[in-house]
Design an enzyme around this catalytic site. Structure first.
Site, PDB file in Angstrom:
ATOM      1  N   LYS A  82     141.287 -36.552   2.168  1.00 49.29           N
ATOM      2  CA  LYS A  82     141.962 -37.618   2.922  1.00 49.29           C
ATOM      3  C   LYS A  82     141.159 -38.919   3.000  1.00 49.29           C
ATOM      4  CE  LYS A  82     144.536 -34.651   6.066  1.00 49.29           C
ATOM      5  NZ  LYS A  82     144.892 -34.348   7.458  1.00 49.29           N
ATOM      6  N   GLY A 134     136.028 -31.958  18.226  1.00 54.33           N
ATOM      7  CA  GLY A 134     135.981 -32.300  16.808  1.00 54.33           C
ATOM      8  C   GLY A 134     135.823 -33.799  16.605  1.00 54.33           C
ATOM      9  N   ALA A 135     135.325 -34.170  15.442  1.00 52.68           N
ATOM     10  CA  ALA A 135     135.106 -35.592  15.148  1.00 52.68           C
ATOM     11  C   ALA A 135     135.410 -35.898  13.684  1.00 52.68           C
ATOM     12  CB  ALA A 135     133.668 -35.975  15.485  1.00 52.68           C
ATOM     13  N   GLY A 136     136.208 -35.046  13.042  1.00 54.06           N
ATOM     14  CA  GLY A 136     136.572 -35.262  11.638  1.00 54.06           C
ATOM     15  C   GLY A 136     137.867 -36.055  11.509  1.00 54.06           C
ATOM     16  N   GLY A 137     138.514 -35.902  10.372  1.00 49.33           N
ATOM     17  CA  GLY A 137     139.734 -36.655  10.085  1.00 49.33           C
ATOM     18  C   GLY A 137     140.857 -36.355  11.077  1.00 49.33           C
ATOM     19  N   ALA A 138     141.019 -35.084  11.402  1.00 50.98           N
ATOM     20  CA  ALA A 138     142.085 -34.712  12.337  1.00 50.98           C
ATOM     21  C   ALA A 138     141.801 -35.299  13.720  1.00 50.98           C
ATOM     22  CB  ALA A 138     142.209 -33.197  12.409  1.00 50.98           C
TER      23      ALA A 138
HETATM   24  P1  ATR Z   1     139.488 -32.454   9.394  1.00 48.97           P
HETATM   25  O1  ATR Z   1     139.876 -33.531   8.439  1.00 48.97           O
HETATM   26  O2  ATR Z   1     140.463 -31.320   9.448  1.00 48.97           O
HETATM   27  O3  ATR Z   1     139.167 -32.959  10.753  1.00 48.97           O
HETATM   28  P2  ATR Z   1     136.672 -32.301   8.840  1.00 48.97           P
HETATM   29  O4  ATR Z   1     136.637 -33.774   8.634  1.00 48.97           O
HETATM   30  O5  ATR Z   1     135.904 -31.413   7.914  1.00 48.97           O
HETATM   31  O6  ATR Z   1     138.161 -31.776   8.777  1.00 48.97           O
HETATM   32  O7  ATR Z   1     136.220 -32.025  10.347  1.00 48.97           O
HETATM   33  C1  ATR Z   1     136.130 -30.742  10.867  1.00 48.97           C
HETATM   34  C2  ATR Z   1     135.758 -30.820  12.346  1.00 48.97           C
HETATM   35  O8  ATR Z   1     135.738 -29.484  12.867  1.00 48.97           O
HETATM   36  C3  ATR Z   1     134.372 -31.376  12.613  1.00 48.97           C
HETATM   37  O9  ATR Z   1     134.361 -32.008  13.854  1.00 48.97           O
HETATM   38  C4  ATR Z   1     133.510 -30.108  12.623  1.00 48.97           C
HETATM   39  O10 ATR Z   1     132.297 -30.245  13.342  1.00 48.97           O
HETATM   40  P3  ATR Z   1     130.997 -30.897  12.632  1.00 48.97           P
HETATM   41  O11 ATR Z   1     131.190 -32.371  12.677  1.00 48.97           O
HETATM   42  O12 ATR Z   1     129.854 -30.419  13.440  1.00 48.97           O
HETATM   43  O13 ATR Z   1     130.990 -30.340  11.221  1.00 48.97           O
HETATM   44  C5  ATR Z   1     134.427 -29.176  13.357  1.00 48.97           C
HETATM   45  N1  ATR Z   1     134.153 -27.762  13.096  1.00 48.97           N
HETATM   46  C6  ATR Z   1     134.437 -27.059  11.968  1.00 48.97           C
HETATM   47  N2  ATR Z   1     134.049 -25.774  12.104  1.00 48.97           N
HETATM   48  C7  ATR Z   1     133.511 -25.650  13.347  1.00 48.97           C
HETATM   49  C8  ATR Z   1     132.943 -24.570  14.087  1.00 48.97           C
HETATM   50  N3  ATR Z   1     132.858 -23.337  13.573  1.00 48.97           N
HETATM   51  N4  ATR Z   1     132.506 -24.818  15.337  1.00 48.97           N
HETATM   52  C9  ATR Z   1     132.596 -26.055  15.872  1.00 48.97           C
HETATM   53  N5  ATR Z   1     133.123 -27.126  15.225  1.00 48.97           N
HETATM   54  C10 ATR Z   1     133.584 -26.924  13.985  1.00 48.97           C
END
Ligand code: ATR
Length: 272
Positions: A82, A134-138
């Protein structure tokens, strides 16, 4: 929001006789339900368009994306593409703010995830403070949607604190070990991570969950967070399938092929 977010792009379904090609790009993408859903929709609506699947490993993204842009009229991008798609399309203002494109039509990039969030919350008051995990794309799509809805007090909790600090939004940041403590003080909770997809639980106690008014999970099947929230009597519990539903509706509007009746029939049947 009523009337659509991209009214200038709204064409009546079937107005143009072109047969168009669509697909989803991601890695992995085999588990995606999009091809089945969209193809079923095309069939029901009497359209001859097609929707395929393109699994593109990150290392071949830069070459493959050029082919995709040539070969397809439109496509959806999912994890982990994305963000990278942005550089190859003309992104909308929303997509630029969110720094992610999940829907492309003829060289233009859009973010319809945030629209999905807003529409899935119609009729629900998002009480503050709001915790976003969370802090990713979603997460960025969810935060952008909340800000557009006028929500101000947003607390972001992330495993990697630096990533949360890099968010370009007016939010407060907390670490994952503070999750239960902040949820206890909050009214709404949004999970934007994949935690729960394999039955894992976020570290939130039942006592803290019980005090919430709204629990929202972007994962589109029932996670332990969602089932616990329902069991504990949280007033509004929203699953990601609703966000997916409205996001898909918005994609079809952008592509100019939205037919309300067929959409409701097919997507409600399959996403229930
Ligand atoms: P998306 O686009 O779906 O948001 P992403 O950009 O890979 O995907 O972001 C994934 C998010 O889920 C991140 O905030 C990630 O935390 P990190 O920034 O520390 O990587 C979080 N996440 C994924 N697996 C996790 C887990 N097992 N425990 C806690 N946070 C998790």
């Amino acid at each position: 929001m009523r009337g659509g977010v991209f009214p200038e792009l709204l064409r009546t379904a079937g107005e143009s006789g072109d047969i168009m090609k669509f697909c989803i790009i991601g890695y992995p993408v085999r588990h995606s339900i999009s091809p089945r859903l969209y193809n079923e929709y095309f069939k029901r609506a009497g359209m001859n368009h097609s929707y395929g699947m393109e699994e593109i490993p990150p290392e071949s993204f830069d070459t493959e994306i050029r082919r995709i842009l040539e070969e397809y009229d439109g496509f959806n991008a999912t994890i982990p593409h994305k963000e990278r798609v942005m550089r190859y399309v003309e992104p909308s203002e929303d997509a630029q703010r969110i720094k992610a494109v999940n829907c492309v039509f003829r060289g233009k990039g859009y973010n319809t995830d945030w629209v999905g969030v807003v529409k899935s919350l119609e009729g629900v008051e998002v009480k503050e403070p709001v915790v976003v995990v969370g802090a990713g794309g979603a997460a960025r799509a969810v935060i952008y949607a909340l800000l557009q809805m006028g929500v101000k007090d947003i607390w972001v909790v992330n495993r990697t604190i630096e990533r949360a600090k890099a968010l370009d939004f007016p939010v407060k940041i907390f670490s994952l070990d503070q999750l239960d403590e902040v949820v206890k003080k909050a009214k709404s909770l949004f999970n934007t991570t994949s935690v729960g997809m394999k039955g894992e639980k976020l570290t939130v106690s039942e006592a803290s969950l019980k005090g919430l008014y709204l629990v929202y999970d972007v994962v589109y099947f029932e996670t332990p967070l969602v089932s616990d929230a329902k069991r504990l009597g949280v007033e509004h519990v929203v699953k990601g399938n609703l966000m997916f539903y409205y996001q898909a509706m918005e994609n079809l509007k952008i592509w100019g092929i939205y037919d309300e009746r067929s959409f409701k029939e097919v997507f409600e049947e399959v996403l229930r």
